[in-house]
Design a protein around this motif. Sequence first.
Motif, mmCIF file in Angstrom:
data_model
loop_
_atom_site.group_PDB
_atom_site.id
_atom_site.type_symbol
_atom_site.label_atom_id
_atom_site.label_comp_id
_atom_site.label_asym_id
_atom_site.label_seq_id
_atom_site.Cartn_x
_atom_site.Cartn_y
_atom_site.Cartn_z
ATOM 1 N N VAL A 161 17.413 10.105 36.384
ATOM 2 C CA VAL A 161 17.855 10.034 34.991
ATOM 3 C C VAL A 161 16.663 9.606 34.143
ATOM 4 O O VAL A 161 16.062 8.565 34.392
ATOM 5 C CB VAL A 161 19.028 9.053 34.815
ATOM 6 C CG1 VAL A 161 19.346 8.840 33.339
ATOM 7 C CG2 VAL A 161 20.251 9.562 35.557
ATOM 8 N N THR A 162 16.318 10.431 33.166
ATOM 9 C CA THR A 162 15.187 10.148 32.282
ATOM 10 C C THR A 162 15.576 9.160 31.191
ATOM 11 O O THR A 162 14.862 8.207 30.912
ATOM 12 C CB THR A 162 14.676 11.452 31.643
ATOM 13 O OG1 THR A 162 14.363 12.369 32.691
ATOM 14 C CG2 THR A 162 13.459 11.220 30.784
ATOM 15 N N SER A 163 16.732 9.397 30.557
ATOM 16 C CA SER A 163 17.233 8.501 29.515
ATOM 17 C C SER A 163 18.710 8.790 29.277
ATOM 18 O O SER A 163 19.245 9.798 29.741
ATOM 19 C CB SER A 163 16.444 8.665 28.211
ATOM 20 O OG SER A 163 16.656 9.950 27.678
ATOM 21 N N SER A 164 19.337 7.879 28.544
ATOM 22 C CA SER A 164 20.755 8.044 28.230
ATOM 23 C C SER A 164 21.035 7.360 26.903
ATOM 24 O O SER A 164 20.363 6.383 26.537
ATOM 25 C CB SER A 164 21.605 7.444 29.345
ATOM 26 O OG SER A 164 22.977 7.641 29.085
ATOM 27 N N SER A 165 22.051 7.851 26.194
ATOM 28 C CA SER A 165 22.428 7.235 24.931
ATOM 29 C C SER A 165 23.920 7.397 24.680
ATOM 30 O O SER A 165 24.559 8.304 25.212
ATOM 31 C CB SER A 165 21.629 7.832 23.766
ATOM 32 O OG SER A 165 21.869 9.215 23.677
ATOM 33 N N ALA A 166 24.452 6.476 23.875
ATOM 34 C CA ALA A 166 25.855 6.541 23.450
ATOM 35 C C ALA A 166 25.883 6.977 21.996
ATOM 36 O O ALA A 166 25.057 6.540 21.185
ATOM 37 C CB ALA A 166 26.506 5.176 23.609
ATOM 38 N N LEU A 167 26.810 7.862 21.669
ATOM 39 C CA LEU A 167 26.947 8.316 20.301
ATOM 40 C C LEU A 167 28.408 8.637 20.015
ATOM 41 O O LEU A 167 29.238 8.610 20.922
ATOM 42 C CB LEU A 167 26.053 9.527 20.025
ATOM 43 C CG LEU A 167 26.248 10.753 20.890
ATOM 44 C CD1 LEU A 167 25.788 11.982 20.138
ATOM 45 C CD2 LEU A 167 25.430 10.629 22.154
ATOM 46 N N ASN A 168 28.706 8.895 18.744
ATOM 47 C CA ASN A 168 30.092 9.162 18.319
ATOM 48 C C ASN A 168 31.018 8.042 18.780
ATOM 49 O O ASN A 168 32.071 8.288 19.366
ATOM 50 C CB ASN A 168 30.578 10.513 18.854
ATOM 51 C CG ASN A 168 29.697 11.658 18.438
ATOM 52 O OD1 ASN A 168 29.138 11.646 17.352
ATOM 53 N ND2 ASN A 168 29.546 12.635 19.304
ATOM 54 N N ILE A 169 30.637 6.803 18.485
ATOM 55 C CA ILE A 169 31.355 5.626 18.984
ATOM 56 C C ILE A 169 32.371 5.169 17.945
ATOM 57 O O ILE A 169 32.024 4.904 16.794
ATOM 58 C CB ILE A 169 30.366 4.483 19.285
ATOM 59 C CG1 ILE A 169 29.248 4.967 20.202
ATOM 60 C CG2 ILE A 169 31.097 3.286 19.880
ATOM 61 C CD1 ILE A 169 28.014 4.100 20.174
ATOM 62 N N THR B 49 36.588 1.123 13.474
ATOM 63 C CA THR B 49 35.180 0.864 13.265
ATOM 64 C C THR B 49 34.383 1.998 13.884
ATOM 65 O O THR B 49 34.590 2.346 15.031
ATOM 66 C CB THR B 49 34.776 -0.471 13.919
ATOM 67 O OG1 THR B 49 35.521 -1.520 13.311
ATOM 68 C CG2 THR B 49 33.302 -0.736 13.755
ATOM 69 N N GLU B 50 33.496 2.541 13.108
ATOM 70 C CA GLU B 50 32.606 3.580 13.604
ATOM 71 C C GLU B 50 31.216 2.977 13.720
ATOM 72 O O GLU B 50 30.718 2.340 12.802
ATOM 73 C CB GLU B 50 32.589 4.768 12.653
ATOM 74 C CG GLU B 50 31.778 5.926 13.164
ATOM 75 C CD GLU B 50 31.894 7.143 12.260
ATOM 76 O OE1 GLU B 50 30.973 7.965 12.295
ATOM 77 O OE2 GLU B 50 32.879 7.259 11.529
ATOM 78 N N VAL B 51 30.596 3.172 14.872
ATOM 79 C CA VAL B 51 29.271 2.618 15.120
ATOM 80 C C VAL B 51 28.238 3.723 14.985
ATOM 81 O O VAL B 51 28.384 4.789 15.577
ATOM 82 C CB VAL B 51 29.195 1.988 16.526
ATOM 83 C CG1 VAL B 51 27.807 1.442 16.794
ATOM 84 C CG2 VAL B 51 30.252 0.899 16.687
ATOM 85 N N ALA B 52 27.202 3.451 14.213
ATOM 86 C CA ALA B 52 26.125 4.430 14.073
ATOM 87 C C ALA B 52 25.396 4.562 15.402
ATOM 88 O O ALA B 52 25.138 3.592 16.082
ATOM 89 C CB ALA B 52 25.160 3.994 12.979
ATOM 90 N N GLY B 53 25.119 5.766 15.786
ATOM 91 C CA GLY B 53 24.400 6.002 17.029
ATOM 92 C C GLY B 53 23.280 6.973 16.766
ATOM 93 O O GLY B 53 23.073 7.361 15.619
#
Length: 125
Positions: free
Chosen positions: A109-117, A1-5
Amino acid sequence: TEVAGPIALITTGTETTVATLNVPTTVAQNIKIDYAVSVDVISTANANFTFQIRLYLNGTLLDTRSAQRSVSAAGTSRFPVASTNVNTATTTGTATYELRIAYTVATNVTSSSALNIDINAIRFP
């Protein structure tokens, strides 16, 4: 499963679920779970942060991977993390695997995100 980020992450200690995978199981069956995720951290100067990537099975913690960094200059840091976990099904039915990310330290830390999941399962009889 690939999750859109990307998926925005909470940096105040609360877990963010970034992927869920339901796997049909048979009792005593071995289930191999592989996952990969990249975490981007945008920070100001003199930042210090630690986050954990946690794998859960039906709400029970199975595995934790941690990343920590101290940076003197402002910018974006990317952390690609991958892991494999094998467990044995205790029931016949559906097992729900969740990938969650939580910050334990997030100074400047200003912000963070998850990608390429990505998360997948292979069942072995």
